[in-house]
Motif scaffolding. Structure first.
Motif, short mmCIF file in Angstrom:
data_model
loop_
_atom_site.label_atom_id
_atom_site.label_comp_id
_atom_site.label_asym_id
_atom_site.label_seq_id
_atom_site.Cartn_x
_atom_site.Cartn_y
_atom_site.Cartn_z
N VAL A 224 32.09 25.98 50.72
CA VAL A 224 31.22 25.61 49.59
C VAL A 224 31.99 24.94 48.46
CG1 VAL A 224 29.38 27.26 49.97
CG2 VAL A 224 31.42 27.96 48.75
N MET A 225 33.27 24.77 48.68
CA MET A 225 34.05 24.05 47.67
C MET A 225 33.88 22.56 47.89
SD MET A 225 35.37 26.03 45.63
CE MET A 225 35.52 27.77 45.44
N PRO A 226 33.93 21.77 46.82
CA PRO A 226 33.82 20.33 47.00
C PRO A 226 34.97 19.83 47.85
CG PRO A 226 33.74 20.89 44.68
CD PRO A 226 34.08 22.14 45.41
N ILE B 282 21.94 28.26 44.66
CA ILE B 282 22.44 29.25 43.70
C ILE B 282 21.68 30.54 43.85
CG2 ILE B 282 23.16 29.66 41.32
CD1 ILE B 282 24.38 27.23 42.69
N LEU C 287 23.99 34.57 49.35
CA LEU C 287 25.38 34.51 49.81
C LEU C 287 25.90 35.90 50.17
CD1 LEU C 287 26.74 31.86 47.35
CD2 LEU C 287 26.72 31.68 49.82
N GLN D 122 23.99 25.84 47.27
CA GLN D 122 23.30 24.81 46.49
C GLN D 122 22.09 25.39 45.76
OE1 GLN D 122 22.48 21.71 49.27
NE2 GLN D 122 24.57 20.94 49.19
N PRO E 85 35.26 30.61 51.80
CA PRO E 85 34.98 29.96 50.50
C PRO E 85 35.16 28.44 50.54
CG PRO E 85 36.36 31.87 50.18
CD PRO E 85 36.25 31.68 51.65
N VAL F 110 32.17 34.47 55.52
CA VAL F 110 31.93 33.21 54.84
C VAL F 110 33.25 32.71 54.27
CG1 VAL F 110 30.70 32.09 52.95
CG2 VAL F 110 29.59 33.87 54.27
#
Lengths: 369, 103
Positions: free
Chosen positions: A163-165, A144, A149, A142, A160, A158
């Protein structure tokens, strides 16, 4: 604005949403949103879109308002926003989640400035729960901070997907919707069961329920018994007979558990008289009938009035109306038994025939001793 | 148009919108197209489009069709400006967004 492309309540929502937007772009947004709305398929998608437009209009209005303020005033607004007390009611898991998020931001700040020697093991310990790892990844995304990251990726794997909607509904909303649906269904079932007893529960369930919950009456092995029920129904029980009676508000039900009995049911406004013989269910508004249960066989003789015989689906498992034991086909029993008709029912068969007056009287001759 | 502004508030959704445009920088997309490509809610999308437009990253125009002939209303089409393309590419490259987070 060209009306007529999108109409109805959904278009109306979009129209109202556009009115909430700043005046300078209100018309443009309305036309743009209605055009986009017409490009979407499905009412659900369109409704979601329209409701989103309401949120969009408010967000745009807030953003425009903030940018028109002088810089000093903007700072004041920002300060007020940050100082505003949060809603008092919080669920315990929500507080916990917020604490984790605050910790995540703190650790991100520390990572940016560089960890001190003693902070390394602490971070490793903090990152042990998966929820913490997800939270810090989302916080980093969030903000950025690609460097954040990248650093996090060195510390742990991590995913992916974190962090995807999220696709579809949130689990909380799904659970809440499920609970609400369950409550509404229960209410509807309760209402239906009370207003139309016997419609929801199968006769077998009702029968066993009646046997367990009803008031039992038995006759002696060598004596007859006669009794009156609260609605004026007269019952004459043959030797060795047991019935179970359950009278509640809006319903009157009797079950013949074993033996033989004659019922004389008076009419009562809007109240069906339900009676079960073994697992079989019958009903009448007013009638006189004799019923005998011998093993699995039922013999129901209607002396006066009519008795409703259940539809095929309400017969016992494996029941076939028209095929008796001997395999010879007989006409299926009528749905409504009239006076001087006899219903003979056993496993895998059901048949009806008409009796003469003397035959009918012979069937209740046991009442005379 | 205002001078392009690099200081646009970035969020994951903003990046997804930019990603949809950067894939084919010459394409002009309507809000509905972006919705379908990104799968984000309209309540999030339109503020982002307007924010990027006022920051000079996007420019928009009405679709040049005759609605009566086309049988549908004209749409508002957005496309990346050269500056917007530069900034968007740089943001996406720094985040490696298109290959899935993180690198």
């Amino acid at each position: 604005m060209n009306p007529g492309w999108a109409q109805g309540p959904i278009a109306w929502i979009v129209h109202r949403a556009a009115l909430s937007a700043p005046d300078t772009i209100c018309q443009r947004l309305e036309e743009e949103w209605l055009a986009d709305l017409s490009a979407l398929d499905g009412a659900a998608l369109q409704l979601r879109f329209a409701l989103g437009c309401c949120r969009a209009a408010l967000a745009i209005r807030c953003e425009r308002f903030a940018t028109t303020l002088p810089k000093t005033a903007r700072n004041i607004v920002a300060d007020l926003r940050s100082a505003r007390p949060r809603a008092g009611f919080r669920l315990p898991f929500s507080r916990r989640r917020e604490r984790i998020r605050e910790d995540a931001y703190t650790w991100l700040e520390r990572l940016r400035r560089g960890l001190r020697e003693e902070e390394g093991p602490k971070l490793q310990a903090w990152l042990r729960p998966r929820a913490h790892r997800i939270c810090i990844t989302r916080a980093a995304a969030q903000r950025i901070g690609p460097e954040d990251l990248a650093v996090l990726h060195e510390l742990f794997h991590v995913d992916p997907a974190w962090v995807m909607p999220r696709q579809g509904r949130s689990p909380t909303i799904s659970v809440a919707a499920g609970l609400m649906a369950a409550c509404m269904t229960s209410l509807a079932l309760m209402y239906t069961h009370h207003s139309m007893p016997g419609l929801l529960l199968s006769p077998a369930i009702e029968g066993s329920f009646m046997e367990a919950q009803g008031t039992g009456y038995s006759s002696g092995r060598r004596t007859l018994r006669s009794l009156g029920l609260p609605d004026g129904t007269r019952v004459v029980m043959n030797r060795g007979t047991r019935i179970s009676v359950l009278y509640a508000e809006g319903t009157r039900s009797v079950m013949l558990v074993r033996g033989e009995a004659t019922f004389t049911v008076p009419p009562q406004a809007h109240k069906v008289f339900h009676f079960w013989v073994g697992n079989q269910h019958f009903s009448t508004m007013a009638s006189a009938f004799n019923v005998r249960l011998t093993g699995d066989s039922i013999q129901l003789t209607v002396l006066d009035g009519t008795v409703e015989v259940p539809p095929m689906s309400h017969t016992r498992a494996g029941g076939n109306f028209a095929v008796p034991r001997d395999g010879a086909e007989r006409p299926p029993a009528p749905r409504l038994l009239k006076a001087l008709q006899l219903l003979d029912e056993g496993p895998g068969m059901q048949a009806a025939r008409t009796l003469t007056q003397s035959e009918a009287q012979a069937r209740i001759a046991w009442q005379r001793g | 148009m205002d001078r392009p502004n690099h200081n646009v508030r970035m969020s994951l959704q903003t990046l997804r919108v930019l990603d949809a445009f950067v894939e084919n920088p010459n394409d002009e997309l309507s809000g509905a197209d972006v919705l379908k490509r990104c799968g984000i809610a309209s309540g999030t999308l339109y503020p982002i489009l307007l924010r990027l437009e006022s920051a000079g990253w996007f420019k928009s125009r009405w679709e040049a069709i005759d609605p009566a002939k086309a049988g549908r209303p004209r749409r508002r089409l957005y496309r990346l400006t050269p500056t917007g393309l530069k900034y968007a590419s740089s943001e996406l490259a720094s985040l490696s967004f298109r290959r899935g987070l993180p690198v």
